[in-house]
Scaffold this motif. Structure first.
Motif, short mmCIF file in Angstrom:
data_model
loop_
_atom_site.label_atom_id
_atom_site.label_comp_id
_atom_site.label_asym_id
_atom_site.label_seq_id
_atom_site.Cartn_x
_atom_site.Cartn_y
_atom_site.Cartn_z
N ILE A 88 8.66 -8.35 8.30
CA ILE A 88 7.59 -7.88 9.00
C ILE A 88 7.52 -8.43 10.50
N ILE A 89 8.10 -9.68 10.71
CA ILE A 89 8.34 -9.96 11.95
C ILE A 89 9.08 -9.14 13.03
N LYS A 90 10.13 -8.59 12.03
CA LYS A 90 10.91 -7.64 13.08
C LYS A 90 10.10 -6.55 13.52
N PHE A 91 9.32 -5.91 12.73
CA PHE A 91 8.38 -4.70 13.10
C PHE A 91 7.36 -5.11 14.03
N LEU A 92 6.87 -6.36 14.08
CA LEU A 92 5.86 -6.94 15.21
C LEU A 92 6.59 -7.10 16.37
N SER A 93 8.05 -7.75 16.28
CA SER A 93 8.86 -7.86 17.31
C SER A 93 8.84 -6.74 18.27
N ALA A 94 9.25 -5.57 17.66
CA ALA A 94 9.55 -4.16 18.12
C ALA A 94 8.30 -3.61 18.84
N ALA A 95 6.90 -3.89 18.13
CA ALA A 95 5.73 -3.51 18.64
C ALA A 95 5.60 -4.32 19.94
N TRP A 96 6.20 -5.75 19.86
CA TRP A 96 5.79 -6.50 21.12
C TRP A 96 6.39 -5.77 22.47
N PHE A 97 7.47 -5.45 22.08
CA PHE A 97 8.60 -5.09 23.27
C PHE A 97 7.77 -3.72 23.50
N ALA A 98 7.40 -2.98 23.06
CA ALA A 98 6.88 -1.78 23.04
C ALA A 98 5.42 -1.73 23.83
N ALA A 99 4.89 -2.97 23.81
CA ALA A 99 3.50 -2.99 24.38
C ALA A 99 3.46 -2.88 25.74
N THR A 100 2.36 -2.65 26.21
CA THR A 100 2.17 -2.22 27.81
C THR A 100 1.15 -3.23 28.52
N THR A 101 0.51 -3.97 27.63
CA THR A 101 -0.38 -4.83 28.16
C THR A 101 -0.33 -6.26 27.79
N LYS A 102 -0.67 -7.34 28.50
CA LYS A 102 -0.44 -8.61 27.94
C LYS A 102 -1.31 -9.02 26.80
N ALA A 103 -2.46 -8.37 26.90
CA ALA A 103 -3.18 -8.63 25.57
C ALA A 103 -2.73 -7.83 24.30
N LEU A 113 -0.28 -12.07 15.66
CA LEU A 113 -0.07 -11.66 14.20
C LEU A 113 1.40 -12.21 13.53
N ALA A 114 2.43 -12.42 14.36
CA ALA A 114 3.67 -12.81 13.92
C ALA A 114 3.47 -14.40 13.52
N ASN A 115 2.77 -14.99 13.97
CA ASN A 115 2.55 -16.60 13.92
C ASN A 115 1.82 -16.53 12.58
N GLU A 116 0.85 -15.74 12.43
CA GLU A 116 0.01 -15.72 11.05
C GLU A 116 1.05 -15.61 9.77
N VAL A 117 2.06 -14.49 10.11
CA VAL A 117 2.92 -14.28 9.08
C VAL A 117 3.96 -15.50 8.74
N ARG A 118 4.19 -16.03 9.96
CA ARG A 118 5.03 -17.32 9.96
C ARG A 118 4.30 -18.52 8.98
#
Length: 250
Positions: A214-229, A237-242
Motif C-alpha cells: 500500500i505504501i508503494k502506491f502512496l509513494s507513487a501518488a506522493w511523487f505525482a502530487a503537485t501541492t505541499k498539502a 496516510l502512509a504513516n497510518e498504514v505503518r
C-alpha cells in the motif's frame, strides 16, 4: 510474600517513605465519607503512598458490626464507598473490602451476605471483598458473597483460610513509632496505585508485507502530487498504514 500494613489514620509523606524503606509493599486505608475525616483517605494521601512505592488496599468501615445490618446498610455503604473510590482515583477493576470487624456468629451470616451483595451492586466496575475472621472469610467464600478476602487473625482461633488474599497477623503495634497493624498477602489482592495508567499499545491489524504494497502506491501518488498539502496527506496516510502494521512511522 509481600508484607504490608493497615493504618487507621492518614499517612504523612515521611511515614510512607519510612515504611516503604522498611520493606512494606502495601498499605490498607479507609474509603469512608467526610464525616469520618479522622481516618478517611484522600486523593493526596493516595498519591503520597504511591510515590513512596507502596500499593494501596481500599477498605470501607464506619462501625465494627455495620455489616450485620443487612442489605439496606450494604446499599448505602456501597454507594458511599463507590463515591470515595472515584474521588481518590482508584482504578476500576480493583477491589474494595468491606469490614466485618467483630466476632461475627452464625446468626449474623445471612445479614452479612446480604450486606456484601448489596454493596457490590453499588460499586459498579470494582471487585468487592470482605475483611473478617476465618469463619467469616470461609462462609462468605462458600456463599459467593464477594471475590476477595482479607482475614484477620482476631477471632480466628489460630486458623488461616486458604481463601485469604491478605492476612492481618498482628494488630496494635508500631513500626518506627508509627501505630499500625501488620499484614502479608498471597496474590490477587485487588490493590492499586495512583500512577496514571500506561497508554494502550496500538493494535497491529495489518501484515507488514501488505503495508509495504500500500505504501508503494502512496509513494507513487506522493511523487505525482503537485501541492505541499497533497504530499502531506499522502505522507500521513502512509504513516497510518505503518501504524496498523507495527512499522515505525516516518
Amino acid at each position: 510474600m509481600p508484607k504490608g500494613i493497615d493504618k487507621a489514620t492518614p499517612f504523612t509523606a515521611a511515614q510512607a517513605k519510612t515504611l516503604a524503606a522498611a520493606g512494606y509493599e502495601f498499605a490498607a486505608r479507609y474509603l469512608v465519607p467526610p464525616s469520618y475525616a479522622w481516618k478517611r483517605m484522600t486523593s493526596d494521601e493516595a498519591k503520597l503512598i504511591t510515590a513512596a512505592g507502596m500499593q494501596i488496599v481500599s477498605v470501607f468501615e464506619t462501625t465494627a458490626n455495620r455489616a450485620a445490618s443487612g442489605a439496606d446498610a450494604g446499599r448505602n455503604d456501597g454507594a458511599a464507598a463507590y463515591a470515595e473510590a472515584l474521588a481518590v482515583g482508584q482504578p476500576k477493576g480493583t477491589a474494595i473490602y468491606f469490614a466485618v470487624d467483630y466476632d461475627a456468629q452464625q446468626r449474623d451470616y445471612d445479614n452479612i451476605e446480604a450486606y456484601l451483595k448489596a454493596a457490590a451492586k453499588q460499586t459498579t466496575g470494582y471487585k468487592t471483598g470482605v475483611y473478617g475472621s476465618y469463619a467469616v472469610v470461609e462462609e462468605m467464600a462458600k456463599r459467593g458473597a464477594c471475590t476477595h478476602f482479607w482475614q484477620t487473625y482476631a477471632w480466628s482461633k489460630g486458623k488461616r483460610s486458604s481463601r485469604a488474599n491478605i492476612l492481618q497477623y498482628k494488630i496494635d503495634t508500631k513500626v518506627s513509632g508509627i501505630a499500625l497493624d501488620l499484614n502479608e498477602s498471597y496474590g490477587n489482592e485487588g490493590w492499586w496505585n495512583a500512577n496514571p495508567p500506561a497508554p494502550p499499545e496500538e493494535e497491529i491489524t495489518m501484515k507488514p508485507e501488505d503495508a509495504d504494497k500500500i505504501i508503494k502506491f502512496l509513494s507513487a501518488a506522493w511523487f505525482a502530487a503537485t501541492t505541499k498539502a497533497d504530499k502531506a496527506e499522502f505522507n500521513r496516510l502512509a504513516n497510518e498504514v505503518r501504524k496498523a502494521a507495527g512499522i515505525p512511522v516516518q
